[in-house]
Design a protein around this motif. Sequence first.
Motif, PDB file in Angstrom:
ATOM      1  N   PHE A 113       0.797  -1.221   0.000  1.00 17.46           N
ATOM      2  CA  PHE A 113       0.000   0.000   0.000  1.00 17.46           C
ATOM      3  C   PHE A 113       0.830   1.272   0.000  1.00 17.46           C
ATOM      4  CE2 PHE A 113      -1.352  -3.259   3.112  1.00 17.46           C
ATOM      5  CZ  PHE A 113      -2.052  -4.040   2.215  1.00 17.46           C
ATOM      6  N   ASN A 114       2.051   1.224   0.560  1.00 14.98           N
ATOM      7  CA  ASN A 114       2.925   2.399   0.541  1.00 14.98           C
ATOM      8  C   ASN A 114       2.265   3.662   1.107  1.00 14.98           C
ATOM      9  OD1 ASN A 114       3.438   1.036  -2.557  1.00 14.98           O
ATOM     10  ND2 ASN A 114       5.126   1.037  -1.103  1.00 14.98           N
ATOM     11  N   LEU A 115       1.392   3.491   2.101  1.00 10.68           N
ATOM     12  CA  LEU A 115       0.840   4.688   2.747  1.00 10.68           C
ATOM     13  C   LEU A 115       1.890   5.277   3.680  1.00 10.68           C
ATOM     14  CD1 LEU A 115      -2.734   3.398   3.680  1.00 10.68           C
ATOM     15  CD2 LEU A 115      -2.093   4.887   1.769  1.00 10.68           C
ATOM     16  N   PHE A 116       1.770   6.570   3.938  1.00  9.03           N
ATOM     17  CA  PHE A 116       2.656   7.186   4.929  1.00  9.03           C
ATOM     18  C   PHE A 116       2.189   6.741   6.310  1.00  9.03           C
ATOM     19  CE2 PHE A 116       2.478  10.305   1.366  1.00  9.03           C
ATOM     20  CZ  PHE A 116       3.794  10.163   0.948  1.00  9.03           C
ATOM     21  N   PRO A 117       3.035   5.999   7.054  1.00 13.63           N
ATOM     22  CA  PRO A 117       2.564   5.390   8.302  1.00 13.63           C
ATOM     23  C   PRO A 117       2.279   6.418   9.406  1.00 13.63           C
ATOM     24  CG  PRO A 117       4.927   4.985   7.982  1.00 13.63           C
ATOM     25  CD  PRO A 117       4.413   5.646   6.732  1.00 13.63           C
ATOM     26  N   ASN A 118       2.929   7.564   9.307  1.00 18.64           N
ATOM     27  CA  ASN A 118       2.773   8.574  10.367  1.00 18.64           C
ATOM     28  C   ASN A 118       1.602   9.512  10.106  1.00 18.64           C
ATOM     29  OD1 ASN A 118       4.192   9.461   8.101  1.00 18.64           O
ATOM     30  ND2 ASN A 118       5.099  11.176   9.220  1.00 18.64           N
ATOM     31  N   MET A 119       0.873   9.301   9.013  1.00 20.25           N
ATOM     32  CA  MET A 119      -0.259  10.170   8.684  1.00 20.25           C
ATOM     33  C   MET A 119      -1.555   9.384   8.795  1.00 20.25           C
ATOM     34  SD  MET A 119       0.865  12.139   5.227  1.00 20.25           S
ATOM     35  CE  MET A 119       2.438  12.990   5.065  1.00 20.25           C
ATOM     36  N   THR A 120      -2.644  10.088   9.131  1.00 18.05           N
ATOM     37  CA  THR A 120      -3.960   9.455   9.147  1.00 18.05           C
ATOM     38  C   THR A 120      -4.404   9.187   7.708  1.00 18.05           C
ATOM     39  OG1 THR A 120      -5.122  11.555   9.018  1.00 18.05           O
ATOM     40  CG2 THR A 120      -4.593  10.743  11.234  1.00 18.05           C
ATOM     41  N   ALA A 121      -5.524   8.452   7.593  1.00 16.48           N
ATOM     42  CA  ALA A 121      -6.054   8.147   6.254  1.00 16.48           C
ATOM     43  C   ALA A 121      -6.287   9.431   5.465  1.00 16.48           C
ATOM     44  CB  ALA A 121      -7.347   7.348   6.389  1.00 16.48           C
ATOM     45  N   ILE A 122      -6.960  10.397   6.087  1.00 14.28           N
ATOM     46  CA  ILE A 122      -7.290  11.608   5.316  1.00 14.28           C
ATOM     47  C   ILE A 122      -6.028  12.426   5.015  1.00 14.28           C
ATOM     48  CG2 ILE A 122      -7.896  13.062   7.326  1.00 14.28           C
ATOM     49  CD1 ILE A 122     -10.251  14.104   5.444  1.00 14.28           C
ATOM     50  N   HIS A 159      -7.951   7.415  11.232  1.00 15.26           N
ATOM     51  CA  HIS A 159      -7.142   6.266  11.630  1.00 15.26           C
ATOM     52  C   HIS A 159      -5.792   6.305  10.925  1.00 15.26           C
ATOM     53  CE1 HIS A 159     -10.942   4.930  13.177  1.00 15.26           C
ATOM     54  NE2 HIS A 159     -10.497   3.741  13.522  1.00 15.26           N
ATOM     55  N   HIS A 160      -4.790   5.772  11.597  1.00 13.53           N
ATOM     56  CA  HIS A 160      -3.482   5.607  10.964  1.00 13.53           C
ATOM     57  C   HIS A 160      -3.457   4.253  10.248  1.00 13.53           C
ATOM     58  CE1 HIS A 160      -2.329   9.010  13.479  1.00 13.53           C
ATOM     59  NE2 HIS A 160      -1.274   9.143  12.692  1.00 13.53           N
ATOM     60  N   PRO A 161      -2.580   4.107   9.246  1.00 15.73           N
ATOM     61  CA  PRO A 161      -2.518   2.845   8.509  1.00 15.73           C
ATOM     62  C   PRO A 161      -2.428   1.613   9.411  1.00 15.73           C
ATOM     63  CG  PRO A 161      -1.212   4.482   7.384  1.00 15.73           C
ATOM     64  CD  PRO A 161      -1.697   5.127   8.653  1.00 15.73           C
ATOM     65  N   SER A 165      -7.196  -2.425   8.362  1.00 16.76           N
ATOM     66  CA  SER A 165      -6.925  -3.726   7.746  1.00 16.76           C
ATOM     67  C   SER A 165      -6.234  -3.500   6.401  1.00 16.76           C
ATOM     68  CB  SER A 165      -8.235  -4.475   7.520  1.00 16.76           C
ATOM     69  OG  SER A 165      -8.955  -3.862   6.454  1.00 16.76           O
ATOM     70  N   GLY A 166      -5.687  -4.569   5.846  1.00 18.77           N
ATOM     71  CA  GLY A 166      -5.041  -4.462   4.535  1.00 18.77           C
ATOM     72  C   GLY A 166      -5.990  -3.939   3.459  1.00 18.77           C
ATOM     73  N   GLY A 167      -7.240  -4.427   3.510  1.00 20.36           N
ATOM     74  CA  GLY A 167      -8.221  -3.984   2.519  1.00 20.36           C
ATOM     75  C   GLY A 167      -8.551  -2.508   2.672  1.00 20.36           C
ATOM     76  N   GLN A 168      -8.641  -2.077   3.929  1.00 17.76           N
ATOM     77  CA  GLN A 168      -8.902  -0.648   4.176  1.00 17.76           C
ATOM     78  C   GLN A 168      -7.715   0.198   3.730  1.00 17.76           C
ATOM     79  OE1 GLN A 168      -9.761  -1.035   8.356  1.00 17.76           O
ATOM     80  NE2 GLN A 168     -11.973  -1.143   8.030  1.00 17.76           N
ATOM     81  N   GLN A 169      -6.502  -0.276   4.019  1.00 17.48           N
ATOM     82  CA  GLN A 169      -5.316   0.479   3.588  1.00 17.48           C
ATOM     83  C   GLN A 169      -5.274   0.590   2.068  1.00 17.48           C
ATOM     84  OE1 GLN A 169      -1.452  -0.385   5.589  1.00 17.48           O
ATOM     85  NE2 GLN A 169      -2.657  -1.776   6.845  1.00 17.48           N
ATOM     86  N   GLN A 170      -5.628  -0.506   1.402  1.00 16.23           N
ATOM     87  CA  GLN A 170      -5.574  -0.460  -0.060  1.00 16.23           C
ATOM     88  C   GLN A 170      -6.633   0.500  -0.600  1.00 16.23           C
ATOM     89  OE1 GLN A 170      -3.482  -0.502  -2.141  1.00 16.23           O
ATOM     90  NE2 GLN A 170      -3.021  -2.609  -2.711  1.00 16.23           N
TER      91      GLN A 170
END
Length: 267
Positions: A113-122, A159-161, A165-170
Amino acid sequence: MKDTVMHPEPATVVDHQSKRMLELIGLRKSFGANQVLKGVDLSMNQGEVVSIIGASGSGKSTLLRCINWLETPDKGSTIMVDGRQVGHDDPARASRRDLARRRTEIGMVFQHFNLFPNMTAIENVMEAPLAHGRGTKPEIRALAEELLARVGLSERMTHHPSQLSGGQQQRVAIARALAMKPKLMLFDEVTSALDPELVDEVLKVMKGLAEDGMTMLFVTHEMAFAEDVSDRIIFMADGAILEEGPPSEVLRKPRHDRTRSFLSRAM
Ligand code: ADP
Ligand code: MG
């Protein structure tokens, strides 16, 4: 604020002949002596959905990565998005700024997913449009809220990554790619790393995008999904397109032995 993502033209008036969104001409890519792409020609019209299937190592990821110049194609390859060349192999004509601009027109979602782990979803969704000055912070926040609602995550925006869940992160990763209002979306095996019970929620989001007229090119192992949403399926073997056509032909009546044997293992 113009928003082609949230207010697409109704599917009934999308004219697939209207506009060439992607054009690859003689795309080649070598890593040292290993020629991984051996001259790929591919055109996609606006609103078209194309899936790429093929064995591991056949060059599917490299193809997607060349489109947004994450890999530099070999000299002589042409990659056009919406009528403009994405990058130039001639350094004299290469402009970093032009490349950066073209890249914002191409959304890409990866297996991881490569999301920024220190940032919330938004915050993840807002990051790129903020960095590119795509509006005021309240405007960009409103867009991010709309996109997270669209992928079914209105309840998870702060929420943070690690809390998703994996599906939510994706799904956050898809919303993040959409936030730049891309002309073309690339998906590389976005459900392959997910637990089986989380796959459908991601595929459902992708199907919704396809129905809304997004131009989409994806690599997938989900044959039923590919059959359901694709206008066209491409079978790649050894760095070349071996066979392509509507799902009813490529998946149901493959012309080549290699396609048949791949499908007998994949379907
Ligand atoms: P696929 O996505 O179809 O599994 P890839 O595009 O990942 O195939 O890989 C195709 C071939 O290119 C493989 O042989 C792989 O080892 C090679 N390859 C991909 N990326 C690189 C790289 N960065 N450096 C060297 N070889 C690579
Ligand atoms: Mg791959």
